[in-house]
Design an enzyme around this catalytic site. Structure first.
Site, PDB file in Angstrom:
ATOM      1  N   ASP A   1       0.849  -1.194   0.000  1.00 46.33           N
ATOM      2  CA  ASP A   1       0.000   0.000   0.000  1.00 46.33           C
ATOM      3  C   ASP A   1       0.880   1.237   0.000  1.00 46.33           C
ATOM      4  OD1 ASP A   1      -2.272   1.501  -0.048  1.00 46.33           O
ATOM      5  OD2 ASP A   1      -2.899   1.081   2.007  1.00 46.33           O
TER       6      ASP A   1
ATOM      7  N   GLU B   1       9.542   4.560  -7.143  1.00 47.81           N
ATOM      8  CA  GLU B   1       8.782   3.650  -6.275  1.00 47.81           C
ATOM      9  C   GLU B   1       9.026   2.198  -6.691  1.00 47.81           C
ATOM     10  OE1 GLU B   1       4.157   2.433  -5.335  1.00 47.81           O
ATOM     11  OE2 GLU B   1       4.556   4.211  -6.508  1.00 47.81           O
TER      12      GLU B   1
ATOM     13  N   ASP C   1      -2.889  -2.516  -2.888  1.00 51.93           N
ATOM     14  CA  ASP C   1      -3.886  -1.499  -2.569  1.00 51.93           C
ATOM     15  C   ASP C   1      -3.414  -0.153  -3.112  1.00 51.93           C
ATOM     16  OD1 ASP C   1      -6.151  -0.418  -1.510  1.00 51.93           O
ATOM     17  OD2 ASP C   1      -5.807  -1.108   0.526  1.00 51.93           O
TER      18      ASP C   1
ATOM     19  N   HIS D   1      -1.194  -1.045   4.961  1.00 50.78           N
ATOM     20  CA  HIS D   1      -1.857   0.254   5.073  1.00 50.78           C
ATOM     21  C   HIS D   1      -1.495   0.925   6.398  1.00 50.78           C
ATOM     22  CE1 HIS D   1      -4.944   3.340   4.982  1.00 50.78           C
ATOM     23  NE2 HIS D   1      -5.348   2.930   6.170  1.00 50.78           N
TER      24      HIS D   1
END
Length: 236
Positions: free
Chosen positions: A6, A45, A77, A211
């Site tokens: 995430d 990333e 996610d 998350h």
């Protein structure tokens, strides 16, 4: 091996994001390795964060179990519908390249990549007399799903008040040979494994852990956490 990923946007510095990778280390999905990285653009990333984190998880897995995982399922996610083509073209290729470097060839690795979307406007009702919420564990994978996608909706929570929100799962890549039924059951069972809540959560546990980790780093820490904490779920 199940991996959750995430992202969260750093609240202190504009344009900087946190990516969190949480990977299971044993066959019962109770021990996890958690890695968080900060990045400024999507290319960075992929190359500097996600791939080294996955490579680190694979090394650790081999160190603990004495072998590399035969099957990897990744729940991703934080992807909007508009980013799906980018993910399909770049991210999956980068991840598979990372697997090759770790010593897993395409023919021996069973890999599944699933995009998880919580923010959707789809709602389901059980119609027997007056409309009510469908029970937890309801799967919808026909009629209302998109014909060009291998996707399904899962109602994993049970709510006391209001309308239950289903979660959408879009299987982008699947070389595992698992039947849709098995993949759906695994996804539902993973929603039970979140340590902070006795029932089910909206997304599979590794996704929720990722998350929480991304949120902690982006909201409070603003730097990469210590390596000594990687095998503990310190962010719960």
């Amino acid at each position: 091996m199940v991996i959750g990923y995430d992202t969260y946007h750093d609240s202190a510095q504009k344009g900087r994001s946190v990516g969190a990778v949480v990977a299971s280390m044993n066959s019962t999905f109770t021990k996890y390795l958690s890695v968080a990285n900060l990045h400024t653009n999507p290319a960075q990333e992929l190359n500097d964060n996600m791939c080294p984190a996955i490579a680190k998880a694979l090394r650790k897995y081999a160190e603990i179990n004495g072998n590399l995982p035969a099957r990897i399922i990744m729940y991703r996610d934080g992807v909007g519908d508009g980013q799906i083509p980018y993910v399909m073209e770049h991210e999956i290729a980068a991840i598979q390249n990372c697997f090759r470097q770790a010593g897993l060839t395409d023919d021996q690795l069973l890999f599944t990549y699933i995009i998880v979307s919580k923010r959707i406007n789809t709602r389901f009702f059980k119609m027997n007399g007056k409309p009510s919420n469908p029970p937890s564990g309801t799967i919808v994978d026909d009629v209302v799903t998109l014909p060009e996608r291998y996707d399904f909706f899962l109602v994993s929570q049970s709510v006391r008040q209001g309308t239950v929100n289903p979660t959408s799962y879009n299987v982008i890549k699947d070389t595992s040979g698992l039947k849709p039924n098995h993949l759906q059951k695994l996804t539902y069972k993973l929603t039970h494994l979140y340590y902070n809540w006795p029932g089910t959560v909206r997304v599979p546990a590794p996704c929720q852990y990722a998350h929480k980790l991304a949120f902690l780093v982006g909201e409070s820490l603003h730097r990469e956490p210590s390596e000594q904490l990687e095998q503990t779920l310190y962010y719960l």
